[in-house]
Design an enzyme around this catalytic site. Structure first.
Site, mmCIF file in Angstrom:
data_model
loop_
_atom_site.group_PDB
_atom_site.id
_atom_site.type_symbol
_atom_site.label_atom_id
_atom_site.label_comp_id
_atom_site.label_asym_id
_atom_site.label_seq_id
_atom_site.Cartn_x
_atom_site.Cartn_y
_atom_site.Cartn_z
ATOM 1 N N TYR A 43 -2.725 -1.433 10.187
ATOM 2 C CA TYR A 43 -2.705 -1.675 8.737
ATOM 3 C C TYR A 43 -1.380 -1.210 8.139
ATOM 4 C CZ TYR A 43 -4.377 -1.243 3.855
ATOM 5 O OH TYR A 43 -4.544 -1.343 2.487
ATOM 6 N N SER A 92 0.851 -1.188 0.000
ATOM 7 C CA SER A 92 0.000 0.000 0.000
ATOM 8 C C SER A 92 0.887 1.238 0.000
ATOM 9 C CB SER A 92 -0.864 -0.009 1.273
ATOM 10 O OG SER A 92 -1.491 1.238 1.484
HETATM 11 P P1 NAD Z 1 -11.748 -5.425 -0.891
HETATM 12 O O1 NAD Z 1 -12.180 -5.387 0.537
HETATM 13 O O2 NAD Z 1 -12.751 -5.197 -1.944
HETATM 14 O O3 NAD Z 1 -11.059 -6.841 -1.219
HETATM 15 C C1 NAD Z 1 -10.334 -7.571 -0.286
HETATM 16 C C2 NAD Z 1 -10.595 -9.032 -0.546
HETATM 17 O O4 NAD Z 1 -9.815 -9.807 0.386
HETATM 18 C C3 NAD Z 1 -12.060 -9.427 -0.327
HETATM 19 O O5 NAD Z 1 -12.525 -10.217 -1.392
HETATM 20 C C4 NAD Z 1 -12.013 -10.212 0.979
HETATM 21 O O6 NAD Z 1 -13.019 -11.193 1.091
HETATM 22 C C5 NAD Z 1 -10.638 -10.834 0.896
HETATM 23 N N1 NAD Z 1 -10.168 -11.289 2.200
HETATM 24 C C6 NAD Z 1 -10.240 -10.630 3.391
HETATM 25 N N2 NAD Z 1 -9.750 -11.406 4.369
HETATM 26 C C7 NAD Z 1 -9.353 -12.568 3.783
HETATM 27 C C8 NAD Z 1 -8.755 -13.750 4.274
HETATM 28 N N3 NAD Z 1 -8.481 -13.915 5.580
HETATM 29 N N4 NAD Z 1 -8.472 -14.734 3.392
HETATM 30 C C9 NAD Z 1 -8.743 -14.579 2.079
HETATM 31 N N5 NAD Z 1 -9.327 -13.494 1.563
HETATM 32 C C10 NAD Z 1 -9.617 -12.495 2.409
HETATM 33 O O7 NAD Z 1 -10.567 -4.363 -0.991
HETATM 34 P P2 NAD Z 1 -9.478 -4.069 -2.126
HETATM 35 O O8 NAD Z 1 -9.306 -2.613 -2.168
HETATM 36 O O9 NAD Z 1 -9.772 -4.798 -3.376
HETATM 37 O O10 NAD Z 1 -8.178 -4.685 -1.421
HETATM 38 C C11 NAD Z 1 -7.247 -5.514 -2.089
HETATM 39 C C12 NAD Z 1 -5.863 -5.281 -1.524
HETATM 40 O O11 NAD Z 1 -5.440 -3.960 -1.848
HETATM 41 C C13 NAD Z 1 -5.772 -5.375 0.003
HETATM 42 O O12 NAD Z 1 -4.565 -6.024 0.368
HETATM 43 C C14 NAD Z 1 -5.731 -3.930 0.445
HETATM 44 O O13 NAD Z 1 -5.104 -3.775 1.692
HETATM 45 C C15 NAD Z 1 -4.949 -3.330 -0.691
HETATM 46 N N6 NAD Z 1 -5.082 -1.872 -0.836
HETATM 47 C C16 NAD Z 1 -6.298 -1.314 -1.056
HETATM 48 C C17 NAD Z 1 -6.393 0.065 -1.215
HETATM 49 C C18 NAD Z 1 -7.716 0.761 -1.474
HETATM 50 O O14 NAD Z 1 -7.770 1.989 -1.399
HETATM 51 N N7 NAD Z 1 -8.777 0.053 -1.805
HETATM 52 C C19 NAD Z 1 -5.244 0.847 -1.138
HETATM 53 C C20 NAD Z 1 -4.019 0.230 -0.910
HETATM 54 C C21 NAD Z 1 -3.953 -1.129 -0.769
#
Ligand code: NAD
Length: 248
Positions: free
Chosen positions: A148, A135
């Protein structure tokens, strides 16, 4: 010709958000894809739609990782790529963060990423790729997301060490570092499209939130031959947010 023809890639947290877009794009580029998540209904529906394999995988559980890799190898014969994308976010000040909450976040984001590398790399073809989802907060601080941010900084460290230790097999390990991306995570209250625009116009030089499809294209780059000489790197995709601040 697809950029991933003949390759098999496991994407965790692939039922929705960035992982979903990665699964869709990788499949469109010719990969055999394993959609791994704890959201069974959404994951199964996506896998059916795009012609992928769904496996239930809680990334914090080592035995579930072993079963997921077994299922991938049984279905496709080999594994060439892993995208450690699953993650969770909680908002809290550090002083108010209960230990259980801190450990829950570390277990999914950091331990999940460690277990993915540890379990998949030994079964992965030489020349494979691992993309870890860190991130913007893996490289800088942000108030009220301490657990986080700590877990995402750890993912950058894991990425660098794994890159060093797996380089002799030609396995490349990189991290994506997204800023704000429009998914359920960044918008848990499902605030109407456009309502957050003023915030991102102020915060982000490019003036808008990122799209999950844009992160998927970076993950594709790092999984394909296009990035053949890149390993051990955190690649920032944030619309310029981390570039600095404008004081005038
Ligand atoms: P999201 O919540 O839509 O997707 C996250 C996915 O991870 C979901 O499908 C959820 O069911 C799954 N998940 C959660 N816990 C789990 C577990 N224990 N085992 C398996 N799957 C699990 O959010 P996103 O934005 O698509 O996030 C994807 C990645 O990107 C994450 O690692 C998040 O930290 C990172 N991220 C997101 C952002 C943002 O702004 N959305 C920014 C930086 C990093």
């Amino acid at each position: 010709m697809g950029k991933l023809d003949g390759r098999v890639v496991i994407v965790t947290g692939a039922a929705r958000g960035q992982g979903e877009q990665e699964a869709r794009l990788f499949r469109a580029e010719g990969a055999g894809v394993v959609v791994a998540d704890v959201l069974d209904e959404q994951g199964q529906a996506l896998a059916k739609e795009i012609g992928a394999l769904y496996v239930r995988l809680d990334v914090g559980r080592e035995e579930e990782w072993r079963a997921a890799v077994d299922a991938a190898v049984q279905a496709y014969g080999h594994v060439d790529g892993l995208v450690n994308n699953a993650g969770i976010l909680r908002f809290n000040s550090l002083l108010d963060t209960p230990l259980d909450e801190f450990l829950e976040i570390v277990n999914v984001n950091q331990v999940g990423c460690f277990l993915g590398i540890k379990t998949v790399a030994p079964r992965m073809s030489d020349g494979g790729t691992i993309v870890n989802t860190a991130s913007y907060t893996g490289l800088t601080g942000m108030a009220y997301v301490g657990a986080y941010a700590a877990s995402k900084h750890a993912i950058v460290g894991l990425t660098r060490v794994a890159a060093l230790e797996l380089a002799d097999r030609g396995i490349r390990v990189n991290a994506v570092c997204p800023g704000a991306v429009d998914t359920a995570m960044s918008n848990p209250g499902a605030v109407a499209e456009g309502a957050m625009d003023a915030l991102y116009r102020k915060l982000v030089p490019l003036g808008r939130i990122g799209r999950p499809e844009e992160v998927a294209r970076l993950a594709l780059f790092l999984t394909s031959e296009d990035s053949s000489y890149i390993t051990g790197q955190p690649l920032v995709i944030d619309g310029g947010w981390l570039a600095g601040v404008a004081v005038v």
